[in-house]
Design an enzyme around this catalytic site. Structure first.
Site, PDB file in Angstrom:
ATOM      1  N   ASP A  31       0.815  -1.210   0.000  1.00  0.00           N
ATOM      2  CA  ASP A  31       0.000   0.000   0.000  1.00  0.00           C
ATOM      3  C   ASP A  31       0.849   1.260   0.000  1.00  0.00           C
ATOM      4  O   ASP A  31       0.623   2.180  -0.788  1.00  0.00           O
ATOM      5  CB  ASP A  31      -0.890  -0.008   1.247  1.00  0.00           C
ATOM      6  CG  ASP A  31      -2.331   0.283   0.895  1.00  0.00           C
ATOM      7  OD1 ASP A  31      -2.636   0.380  -0.296  1.00  0.00           O
ATOM      8  OD2 ASP A  31      -3.154   0.424   1.817  1.00  0.00           O
ATOM      9  N   ASP A  71      -8.910  -3.019   1.373  1.00  0.00           N
ATOM     10  CA  ASP A  71      -8.926  -2.425   2.705  1.00  0.00           C
ATOM     11  C   ASP A  71      -9.956  -3.078   3.606  1.00  0.00           C
ATOM     12  O   ASP A  71      -9.977  -2.847   4.815  1.00  0.00           O
ATOM     13  CB  ASP A  71      -9.218  -0.924   2.601  1.00  0.00           C
ATOM     14  CG  ASP A  71      -8.158  -0.191   1.802  1.00  0.00           C
ATOM     15  OD1 ASP A  71      -7.004  -0.643   1.809  1.00  0.00           O
ATOM     16  OD2 ASP A  71      -8.486   0.821   1.156  1.00  0.00           O
TER      17      ASP A  71
END
Length: 584
Positions: free
Chosen positions: A426, A479
């Site tokens: 990420d 997520d």
């Protein structure tokens, strides 16, 4: 249709949307900064998006969006404080020399080129213009900055750049002989939009539902297995299935490989991003959404239509399907097709979220971070094999091996490796990729730049209802999915260990996830809407809480290596007693 493999394909696609950028994907960031355009006295404004509302002969007309310059006065933020001012074409058009006439406070529209931006603004101010609209020679916006050696920066009118197509429309309005007036203002986004609250509830609620379904399914499977094993002492001429739980377990190697494949897929999306490629993603998303929606509906309706859910018919290519599955499948397919056809309408986000949530819940229900530890001393049991019980010794041996293999099941190591890799993934693709590609690869892919589409479909999104700039608050599947694997694991462990909600791990892992996601939104607003990697905040909160509690309670070793509490297999004595009887 192999649901396991199909879900994994969609899961990899969803991983590329570990978009931790829950902000507008249509309006864009309204405040920009640029290290390549350093500030200095007289040239220190932030780059802000500016609304340019037009009126033609007193009738409200089109609205355009431009970007404010680094120099000049700042644009007012409230519409009520912005005045309607007459728009005039500059003469000369480039405004690189003094105009023939004064403008009496008009806003003038000039063409880009032939001189510096600051020169145009200074000349416009000298001609008594109240603001200057500079029309770009391209469809995109361009940041207007100051040259390093410029000194004449005492500019007291605002300067705004508009894209080429907006300039062409405004010019046609003026050429028709109409009176055109404009209003310039740059509204600020609200500190908290209700869309962010609903998106937070949506993400937390999805994991909550998926975790309970996963734990309930695991408990039902365990009860069924215990029942089969208890009946094993009696010879049964009917075939008894062993295993076949429909659960996909991943190990450490596949967790690392998953992130590597996701990175490759992300780069491929970035390089090949186009209309047809997004169309391909829409098709794949619809396939996964149909599978997810069908699985969820069948699970819900099977309680009321038990007979239809337990009666099967063989369908070519698809294999054995229940009558209930056949009944709900047309609805699921029609739902996905209607969404795909009308996905650009204002309310299409509802269908996208329904398909996305169904897919996420299904993946979390069938994909577990626990992995079956292989051992050279164990004989693997084929999930597809049906055992004919006619030899009690063979069956008791099988029971013994089955109990041993279950003693080597779940562990937290896989979850830690998976989330740690996703954490670095990420950060790299949101922040570090800017150094290599000159822009954030993940945010570009999430917005669907260069595709003509409003972002990729592997997102949950809600329109920003009270935001003057509109757009959507979004969150990527990754997520929710990746932290959800660990949270669902925590609830399964709690139920196996007979822990109460407060004494277990699920409540605290769920709370940590919610807090981490909340911190993401706080950081998003503090950074003026710039995309944030959500896993940067979610992973330390969720995984850190889990590991800290495990260490404090003395369960960390079991969580890390085994993943489930030690449970005596009630049927091992069958194997032992059978051997004793043979010796006698």
């Amino acid at each position: 249709m192999d649901l396991k493999r199909l879900s994994w394909v969609i899961l990899v696609l969803a991983a590329i949307s570990l978009v931790c950028h829950p902000t507008s994907v249509t309006a864009g960031d309204i405040v920009h900064d640029d290290d390549l355009a350093p500030k200095k006295p007289g040239c220190e404004n932030d780059f802000v998006l500016v609304k340019v509302q037009t009126w033609v002969d007193g009738v409200e007309n089109e609205e355009f969006v431009g970007v404010g310059a680094r120099f000049g006065t700042t644009i007012v933020s409230k519409e009520k404080n912005a005045n309607q001012v007459k728009l005039t074409l500059s003469d000369p058009r480039d405004c690189c020399s003094m105009p023939k006439n004064k403008y009496a406070g008009d806003i003038i529209m000039v063409d880009r080129g032939h001189c510096k931006f600051t020169t145009k603004a200074n000349i416009a101010e000298s001609a008594n213009a109240s603001a200057v609209l500079i029309i770009n020679n391209q469809k995109e916006l361009y940041k207007m900055v100051c040259e390093p050696d410029e000194t004449d920066l005492d500019i007291h009118i605002p300067a705004v750049m508009l894209p080429q197509d907006a300039g062409s429309t405004l010019e046609k309005m003026l050429m028709n002989g109409s009176t055109v007036s404009v209003q310039l203002y740059s509204p600020r986004r609200p500190l908290v939009d209700v869309a962010e609250v609903f998106l937070w509830l949506m993400a937390v609620g999805t994991i909550l539902c998926a975790s309970y379904w996963s734990a309930w399914s695991a408990r039902e499977a365990a009860i069924e297995q215990d029942k089969l094993l208890k009946d094993a002492v009696d010879e049964n001429p009917n075939p008894i299935p062993i295993g076949a739980t429909g659960v996909v377990d991943i190990n450490t190697a596949s967790a690392v490989l998953f992130v590597v494949v996701a990175s490759c897929f992300l780069v491929m999306l970035y390089e090949l991003m186009s209309y047809w490629f997004v169309e391909l993603l829409v098709i794949l998303f619809c396939i996964g959404g149909v599978e997810g929606l069908q699985t969820c509906l069948v699970a819900l309706l099977s309680r009321w239509f038990k007979r239809a859910s337990e009666s099967y018919v063989k369908v070519p290519f698809f294999g054995a399907l229940s009558y209930l599955t056949l009944a709900v499948s047309p609805f699921c397919i029609a739902f996905a097709v209607v969404w795909a056809v009308y996905r650009k309408v204002s309310f299409a986000w509802i269908g996208q979220d329904i398909l996305g949530i169904a897919l996420i819940i299904t993946v979390l229900q069938i994909v577990h971070i626990p992995n079956l530890k292989d051992s050279d001393d164990l004989v693997p049991i084929d999930d597809e094999k049906m055992l004919q019980v006619s030899d009690i010794k063979f069956y008791t041996d099988t029971i013994f091996l089955f109990c041993l293999s279950n003693a080597y099941t779940l562990n937290l190591l896989v979850g830690t490796v998976l989330l740690s890799c996703a954490f670095m993934y990420d950060i790299f693709w949101v922040f570090v990729s800017k150094k290599l590609f000159h822009e954030s690869v993940m945010i570009v892919v999430a917005r669907g730049d260069k595709s003509g589409e409003d972002g990729i479909p592997m997102l949950l999104k809600i329109p920003r209802m009270f935001d003057p700039w509109g757009g959507y608050s979004i969150i990527g599947f990754g997520d929710i999915l990746l932290p959800g694997l660990v949270i669902a694991f925590s609830l399964r462990y709690d139920w196996l260990a007979n822990k109460s909600l407060r004494a277990g791990y699920f409540l605290w892992a769920m709370f940590a996830y919610g807090l981490g996601l909340l911190i993401t939104y706080v950081a998003l607003n503090l950074m003026d809407g710039h995309g944030q990697p959500a896993l940067l905040y979610i992973v330390p909160f969720t995984l850190g809480t889990f590991l800290t509690l495990g260490k404090k309670r003395g369960d960390l070793k079991v969580l890390w290596r085994r993943g489930e509490p030690e449970r005596p297999c009630p049927h091992v004595h069958l194997h032992h007693n059978h051997e004793l009887s043979e010796e006698k």
